[in-house]
Write an enzyme that holds these catalytic residues in place. Structure first.
Site, PDB file in Angstrom:
ATOM      1  N   GLY A 293      31.261   8.671 -80.909  1.00 60.39           N
ATOM      2  CA  GLY A 293      29.864   8.924 -81.237  1.00 60.39           C
ATOM      3  C   GLY A 293      29.738   9.844 -82.431  1.00 60.39           C
ATOM      4  O   GLY A 293      30.720  10.112 -83.143  1.00 60.39           O
ATOM      5  N   GLY A 294      28.519  10.334 -82.637  1.00 62.88           N
ATOM      6  CA  GLY A 294      28.248  11.145 -83.809  1.00 62.88           C
ATOM      7  C   GLY A 294      28.987  12.474 -83.818  1.00 62.88           C
ATOM      8  O   GLY A 294      29.210  13.052 -84.884  1.00 62.88           O
ATOM      9  N   PHE A 295      29.383  12.966 -82.633  1.00 61.75           N
ATOM     10  CA  PHE A 295      30.032  14.267 -82.588  1.00 61.75           C
ATOM     11  C   PHE A 295      31.532  14.191 -82.304  1.00 61.75           C
ATOM     12  O   PHE A 295      32.180  15.217 -82.163  1.00 61.75           O
ATOM     13  CB  PHE A 295      29.368  15.145 -81.521  1.00 61.75           C
ATOM     14  CG  PHE A 295      28.050  15.696 -81.966  1.00 61.75           C
ATOM     15  CD1 PHE A 295      27.987  16.787 -82.805  1.00 61.75           C
ATOM     16  CD2 PHE A 295      26.871  15.108 -81.566  1.00 61.75           C
ATOM     17  CE1 PHE A 295      26.780  17.283 -83.222  1.00 61.75           C
ATOM     18  CE2 PHE A 295      25.655  15.601 -81.978  1.00 61.75           C
ATOM     19  CZ  PHE A 295      25.606  16.698 -82.810  1.00 61.75           C
ATOM     20  N   GLY A 296      32.087  13.006 -82.223  1.00 65.38           N
ATOM     21  CA  GLY A 296      33.528  12.929 -82.040  1.00 65.38           C
ATOM     22  C   GLY A 296      33.974  11.740 -81.218  1.00 65.38           C
ATOM     23  O   GLY A 296      33.192  10.861 -80.875  1.00 65.38           O
ATOM     24  N   VAL A 298      36.126  10.117 -77.770  1.00 65.84           N
ATOM     25  CA  VAL A 298      36.389  10.378 -76.363  1.00 65.84           C
ATOM     26  C   VAL A 298      37.680   9.664 -75.964  1.00 65.84           C
ATOM     27  O   VAL A 298      37.845   8.470 -76.236  1.00 65.84           O
ATOM     28  CB  VAL A 298      35.224   9.889 -75.470  1.00 65.84           C
ATOM     29  CG1 VAL A 298      35.504  10.221 -74.013  1.00 65.84           C
ATOM     30  CG2 VAL A 298      33.907  10.522 -75.916  1.00 65.84           C
ATOM     31  N   LYS A 312      36.515  14.796 -74.660  1.00 68.02           N
ATOM     32  CA  LYS A 312      35.681  14.630 -75.846  1.00 68.02           C
ATOM     33  C   LYS A 312      36.128  15.636 -76.912  1.00 68.02           C
ATOM     34  O   LYS A 312      36.020  16.841 -76.723  1.00 68.02           O
ATOM     35  CB  LYS A 312      34.209  14.852 -75.501  1.00 68.02           C
ATOM     36  CG  LYS A 312      33.259  14.572 -76.653  1.00 68.02           C
ATOM     37  CD  LYS A 312      31.815  14.701 -76.184  1.00 68.02           C
ATOM     38  CE  LYS A 312      30.848  14.383 -77.299  1.00 68.02           C
ATOM     39  NZ  LYS A 312      29.437  14.513 -76.858  1.00 68.02           N
ATOM     40  N   ASP A 411      18.515  11.661 -76.379  1.00 69.76           N
ATOM     41  CA  ASP A 411      19.232  10.469 -76.850  1.00 69.76           C
ATOM     42  C   ASP A 411      19.543   9.562 -75.673  1.00 69.76           C
ATOM     43  O   ASP A 411      20.687   9.159 -75.462  1.00 69.76           O
ATOM     44  CB  ASP A 411      20.515  10.863 -77.578  1.00 69.76           C
ATOM     45  CG  ASP A 411      21.108   9.688 -78.372  1.00 69.76           C
ATOM     46  OD1 ASP A 411      20.341   8.763 -78.706  1.00 69.76           O
ATOM     47  OD2 ASP A 411      22.314   9.697 -78.641  1.00 69.76           O
TER      48      ASP A 411
END
Length: 608
Positions: A293-296, A298, A312, A411
């Site tokens: 995703g946008g933050f990293g 998994v 994550k 979200d």
């Protein structure tokens, strides 16, 4: 070599070095420092023994709690589900843990308890009379259990009680009148004497809004969070110092059971060492990636005790967004405990990494099960889709109505709804969530979310509220029913609406319910499908004020109040359509007038 002994013996590691004694002294110094800051010298032993006895009676058959034992000096040295202040147990959060026993009077030995939460279990038996002795108790949540009998009259002595929830229990009899003075109370779903017949409300209703004001308890919680964060920094500094000693002394080091910093917990969240995370993920092998995703990314992983986890790994943590996401997830998920919310197991920090560790969800996400299943994998049948719709609603209701301050996800989409082994919906990814005051609308300089799920007012103004989550929930329901994406440009080829919500409105108006349902659904109840589609459209209205609250959504999913709300929506929708048609006709007439004027002008010009 020496293992851990009871009551705080030094935990030795094997050091093949001339500095072994120095290192053990450093370990012992840090351990004593933690104990001095986290416990007192007398009462915590009594509290620890009380908690262990309590756990036996609660029937911890699912082994959700494994770290309450005599090897830790006191519950304030890192027991899960426990928060201490000034060396005493103040907050005990045991909701949604599958307990099936009783609530033992031994709980009353926790004399300094401020908050007790045991909601969403399967507990039975009578309510302990001795709870009246817990004069500091301000929050008591025993809802959704099977407690029986009456409320002890002595509970009238709980003069500091501010939040009381006994709903959905087999309780009967009268309610001590003093309990109605609590800021919020809920006795619904019981046989207690309340309601119109007894001229006493069964729940505090609108006063839930008042409960969002910050109380002294919340200020204490904030102070505790700050203290825990300071302790985290202290641990990080000590870890860095140990790393430097290794670097400069060039000694050979063999770790028996993982580095010490991985053995200390903060509340319900464990701190892992970097090496534990590397081993769990096979050094972040690309083959273990299960999401991005946008933050990293998994990764699927396995801890030393064979527990499967999802790891994550945040990217760009040093940027404001990445750092804020890490702090938000640790802070929010550690205090938000509900069976439909993803539980944070732990975290890891280094000079260059921020890691979050969650339980591994065998069935991944709703989005995966709708669109990315491999041959032979189980599809989402109708009962499972209904279960997901209800579970997600309950999770959001908890965030909006029962967290103080409330939590906004921001979200909500099928990809962020995970599925456990039993296909129970678990709402995840709080990286975009924000704590907001109940009377304020959060304003952000950057709109976060996924196109198609973002509420119109949030997209145009940057202002989000719980109603933005309601919009996202409505769109997610439509995804769940149809199997389609919120925005799909391929529908243009069939001269259909790109936006899923507009596409569904058209099909519903034309009474083409069979075209709404996912082609992969071979059996379903048309009435139930229609009901859920109606709820989805009520949630995804363009005007935020017209959307229901999640507490109302839960009731409508149960059939309560839906018909009236839907009739009102249909009336408004008809008026809107008429206004749109009238507006279209006006624009068309104006265009025709302009065209005629142009033709006359051209004819006159030609005549000259």
């Amino acid at each position: 070599m020496a293992g851990p002994n009871k009551r705080g013996s030094c935990k030795f590691n094997i050091y093949i070095s001339e500095h072994s004694l120095t290192r053990c002294i450093l370990n012992w110094f840090f351990f004593v420092l933690l104990l001095r800051n986290g416990s007192s010298t007398s009462a915590p032993d009594v509290e620890g023994e009380a908690l262990i006895d309590l756990l036996k009676v609660l029937n911890n058959s699912h082994h959700k709690i494994t770290d309450w034992n005599d090897f830790y000096v006191s519950p304030c040295s890192g027991w899960s589900h426990v928060l201490c202040l000034s060396g005493h147990v103040k907050y005990l959060t045991l909701g949604s843990n599958g307990f099936s026993g009783t609530l033992s009077p031994v709980i009353c030995k926790l004399k300094f308890l401020n908050s007790l939460k045991l909601q969403d279990n399967n507990l039975s038996g009578e309510l302990p009379d001795c709870l009246s002795s817990l004069v500091n108790l301000q929050t008591l949540d025993l809802s959704h259990n099977k407690f029986s009998g009456s409320i002890p009259s002595s509970w009238a002595q709980l003069s500091n009680l501010k939040h009381l929830d006994l709903s959905e229990n087999d309780l009967s009899g009268t309610i001590p009148s003093q309990l109605f003075s609590a800021r919020t109370f809920n006795f619904t779903g019981t046989n207690l004497e309340c309601g119109a017949r007894f001229q006493k409300p069964c729940d505090s209703g609108s006063s839930l809004e008042v409960a969002a004001r910050k109380s002294k308890v919340e200020l204490v919680m904030i102070a505790a969070s700050c203290g825990a964060f300071f302790l985290l920094l202290l641990g990080a500094a000590f870890t860095y110092r140990r790393h430097q000693l290794h670097k400069f002394k060039n000694e050979i080091f063999v770790d028996v059971a993982g580095e010490d910093e991985g053995k200390f917990s903060f509340g319900q969240v464990k701190r892992f060492s970097w090496r534990e995370i590397q081993i769990a993920t096979n050094n972040f092998s690309e083959s273990n990636i299960i999401g991005q995703g946008g933050f990293g990314k998994v990764y699927k992983g396995k801890l030393m005790d064979n527990t499967k986890v999802a790891v994550k790994r945040l990217t760009d943590y040093h940027n404001p967004g990445g750092e804020a996401a890490f702090l938000r997830e640790v802070q929010l998920i550690s205090v938000a405990v509900h069976k439909n919310l993803l539980r944070l197991i732990g975290f890891c920090t280094t000079a260059s990494e921020r890691i979050l560790v969650y339980p591994y969800m065998k069935n991944l996400s709703v989005a995966y099960c709708l669109r990315d299943l491999k041959p032979g994998q189980e599809r989402l049948d109708w009962p499972r889709r209904k279960k997901i719709a209800f579970g997600t609603a309950h999770g959001l209701e908890y965030l909006h109505e029962h967290c103080n301050p409330k939590i906004i996800h921001r979200d909500l989409k099928a990809a962020n709804i995970l599925l456990d082994d039993n296909f129970e919906a678990v709402l995840g990814d709080f990286g975009l969530a924000r704590l907001v005051d109940a009377k304020l609308t959060h304003v952000t300089t950057q709109v976060r979310g996924t196109m198609g799920h973002i509420a119109p007012e949030y997209l145009s103004t940057g202002k989000s509220s719980e109603k933005t989550d309601v919009f996202g929930y409505g769109i997610t329901l439509l995804e769940l029913m149809t199997g389609q994406r919120a925005i799909d440009f391929s529908r243009l080829e069939e001269e259909e609406d790109v936006l899923l919500v507009d596409h569904i409105k058209k099909l519903l108006k034309e009474k083409r319910l069979h075209d709404i349902v996912d082609n992969n659904l071979k059996a379903y109840d048309p009435k139930e499908v229609e009901m859920i589609v109606q709820v989805a459209l009520l949630c995804s209205q363009n005007v935020a004020e017209e959307r229901p609250r999640m507490a109302e959504v839960v009731k409508m999913l149960q059939g309560v109040g839906l018909n009236e709300r839907w009739a009102e929506w249909e009336t408004h929708e008809e008026v809107r359509n008429q206004e749109l048609q009238l507006s279209f006709m006006k624009h068309r007439l104006a265009w025709m007038d302009e065209s005629m004027d142009e033709q006359e002008a051209m004819q006159l010009s030609a005549a000259r």
